[in-house]
Design an enzyme around this catalytic site. Structure first.
Site, PDB file in Angstrom:
ATOM      1  N   LYS A   1       2.306  -8.259 -11.505  1.00 33.15           N
ATOM      2  CA  LYS A   1       2.986  -7.069 -12.034  1.00 33.15           C
ATOM      3  C   LYS A   1       4.386  -7.440 -12.567  1.00 33.15           C
ATOM      4  O   LYS A   1       4.827  -8.576 -12.439  1.00 33.15           O
ATOM      5  CB  LYS A   1       3.071  -6.003 -10.935  1.00 33.15           C
ATOM      6  CG  LYS A   1       1.704  -5.540 -10.418  1.00 33.15           C
ATOM      7  CD  LYS A   1       0.795  -5.016 -11.520  1.00 33.15           C
ATOM      8  CE  LYS A   1      -0.338  -4.134 -11.044  1.00 33.15           C
ATOM      9  NZ  LYS A   1      -1.506  -4.819 -10.465  1.00 33.15           N
TER      10      LYS A   1
HETATM   11  C1  LIG Z   1      -2.509  -3.614  -9.623  1.00 31.81           C
HETATM   12  C2  LIG Z   1      -2.969  -2.228  -9.759  1.00 31.81           C
HETATM   13  C3  LIG Z   1      -3.314  -1.439  -8.642  1.00 31.81           C
HETATM   14  C4  LIG Z   1      -3.410  -1.986  -7.252  1.00 31.81           C
HETATM   15  O1  LIG Z   1      -2.240  -2.504  -6.798  1.00 31.81           O
HETATM   16  P1  LIG Z   1      -2.237  -3.306  -5.399  1.00 31.81           P
HETATM   17  O2  LIG Z   1      -0.756  -3.421  -5.128  1.00 31.81           O
HETATM   18  O3  LIG Z   1      -2.879  -4.613  -5.652  1.00 31.81           O
HETATM   19  O4  LIG Z   1      -2.935  -2.494  -4.390  1.00 31.81           O
HETATM   20  C5  LIG Z   1      -3.659  -0.130  -8.852  1.00 31.81           C
HETATM   21  N1  LIG Z   1      -3.696   0.401 -10.075  1.00 31.81           N
HETATM   22  C6  LIG Z   1      -3.403  -0.325 -11.178  1.00 31.81           C
HETATM   23  C7  LIG Z   1      -3.457   0.322 -12.514  1.00 31.81           C
HETATM   24  C8  LIG Z   1      -3.050  -1.665 -11.046  1.00 31.81           C
HETATM   25  O5  LIG Z   1      -2.785  -2.378 -12.154  1.00 31.81           O
END
Ligand SMILES: *Cc1c(COP(=O)(O)O)cnc(C)c1O
Length: 378
Positions: A177
């Site tokens: 992210k």
């Molecule tokens: C990465 C992501 C998640 C999940 O995030 P985690 O921190 O891995 O649980 C949920 N929704 C979207 C759109 C994502 O890109």
């Protein structure tokens, strides 16, 4: 190999982690609290709750808002499975919605409106690729149908306005992210009482945390709701504080790379019919990923192989949730034509702040030679 995503980590993160290890208090404590307040301030909010990951954040925000069995939540199918799973964890029913267009792959307000029923309690927006869904049409939608507006803001950390559309927003600090704590998540919520509820649910529903009991020198606590263990720890919060402090710098680099990509890809599109570089109307973006839509006649697997041979990784965002086996077994009748077309033709190019301008030029050159190679074949 030029990777699709890579975190930016340096001596500051290392020093912050070492400091936690030397301090001896590893689990949720003062750094988690400092990270919550700094993250809230960065998004124009008063407070926030830090969690183990974004999936936990999505789950807790639905629970805190009282969404559960018998309720329906509108959600795009063009998202990561976690968005939809959180609705299932809460015991509610996800109703999968199509996206607007290949040019604007965000949840379609018209398709959402057509799927509202007496049971619809909320709509979950997802700011695909970092593109902010336009707030005012969705706020009108929420008023018109009397539903809650929620955000999966995993792609849109740091964008002004994200987190304040409606009732609540969830963020992710997973490794790919825009900022990372390895694993980690955060909730912003409009109602401070509901945020406090989410905070209590994060730690088994206990009325007092370990730290509060330490400070109060009292071993007593009560549990007055069903909670979970969704806590963040001090190591992650320490990394998060450093990452947050350089978010603007990383966002600036992302924006510059996207601008260069767009310039080069537009030139490529003028020579190759059918290539689309999505440009949602709001024009505000966290530049999380770099999706393009390939000309329909191209064999995407060949393009992927050509880029791979040139040392460039690509991925696909996302296999639509309604096409994955588990969800198909629950409801095999869902058809979302725009989402399906987008998925057939989508390719995600590398985008992260460590990239040089020359990397972008290399990726676009490889795309062009892939296009020409496929012309030669047809
Ligand atoms: C990465 C992501 C998640 C999940 O995030 P985690 O921190 O891995 O649980 C949920 N929704 C979207 C759109 C994502 O890109």
């Amino acid at each position: 190999m030029l990777l699709v995503a890579e975190p930016v980590l340096g001596a500051e993160e290392r020093d912050a982690v070492v400091e936690v290890l030397q301090g001896g208090w590893l689990t949720q404590g003062a750094r988690v609290r400092a990270f919550e307040l700094a993250f809230a301030e960065r998004h124009g909010a008063r407070d926030a709750v830090a969690l183990a990951n974004c999936t936990a954040a999505l789950h807790l925000m639905l629970k805190a808002l009282g969404i559960g069995p018998g309720d329906e939540v509108l959600v795009p199918s063009l998202t990561f499975a976690a968005t939809v799973n959180s609705i299932l964890y809460a015991g509610a029913e996800p109703v999968l919605v199509d996206v607007e267009s290949l040019d604007s792959p965000l949840i379609s307000i018209d398709d959402a409106a057509s799927k509202v029923t007496a049971r619809t309690r909320a709509v979950m927006l997802m700011h695909f690729a970092g593109h902010m869904a336009a707030p005012s049409p969705w706020q009108d939608f929420a008023r018109r149908f009397n539903v809650m507006l929620l955000e999966d803001s995993a792609h849109a950390i740091g964008v002004a306005g994200v987190g304040s559309y409606g009732e609540a927003a969830a963020f992710s600090f997973y490794g790919n992210k825009n900022m990372t704590t390895a694993e980690g998540g955060m909730i912003l919520m409009r109602d401070p009482e509901l945020l406090a509820r989410a905070r209590q649910m994060r730690s088994h529903g206990m009325t007092h945390s370990v730290q509060q009991r330490l400070v109060a020198r009292s071993p007593h606590y009560d549990v007055d709701m069903l909670g979970f263990n969704y806590r963040m720890d001090e190591i992650r919060a320490a990394i998060g504080l450093v990452q947050l402090s350089r978010l603007d710098q990383m966002a600036g680099r992302r924006a510059a790379l996207v601008a260069l990509y767009k310039e080069r890809l537009q030139a490529l599109a003028s020579r190759h019919d059918g290539l689309i570089v999505p440009r949602p109307k709001s024009r505000i973006s966290a530049d999380h990923i770099m999706p393009i839509v390939l000309p329909a006649r191209l064999d995407r697997d060949r393009v992927i192989a050509h880029l791979h041979a040139g040392g460039v990784q690509t991925t696909i965002h996302y296999p639509p949730v309604h096409t994955l086996s588990y969800y198909r077994a629950r409801d095999g009748a869902v058809r979302l034509p725009v989402t399906e077309e987008f998925h057939r033709r989508e390719l995600t190019l590398p985008l992260h702040p460590k990239m040089e301008d020359a990397d972008v030029l290399r990726v676009v050159d490889l795309l062009e030679s892939a296009f020409e190679e496929s012309h030669a074949l047809t």
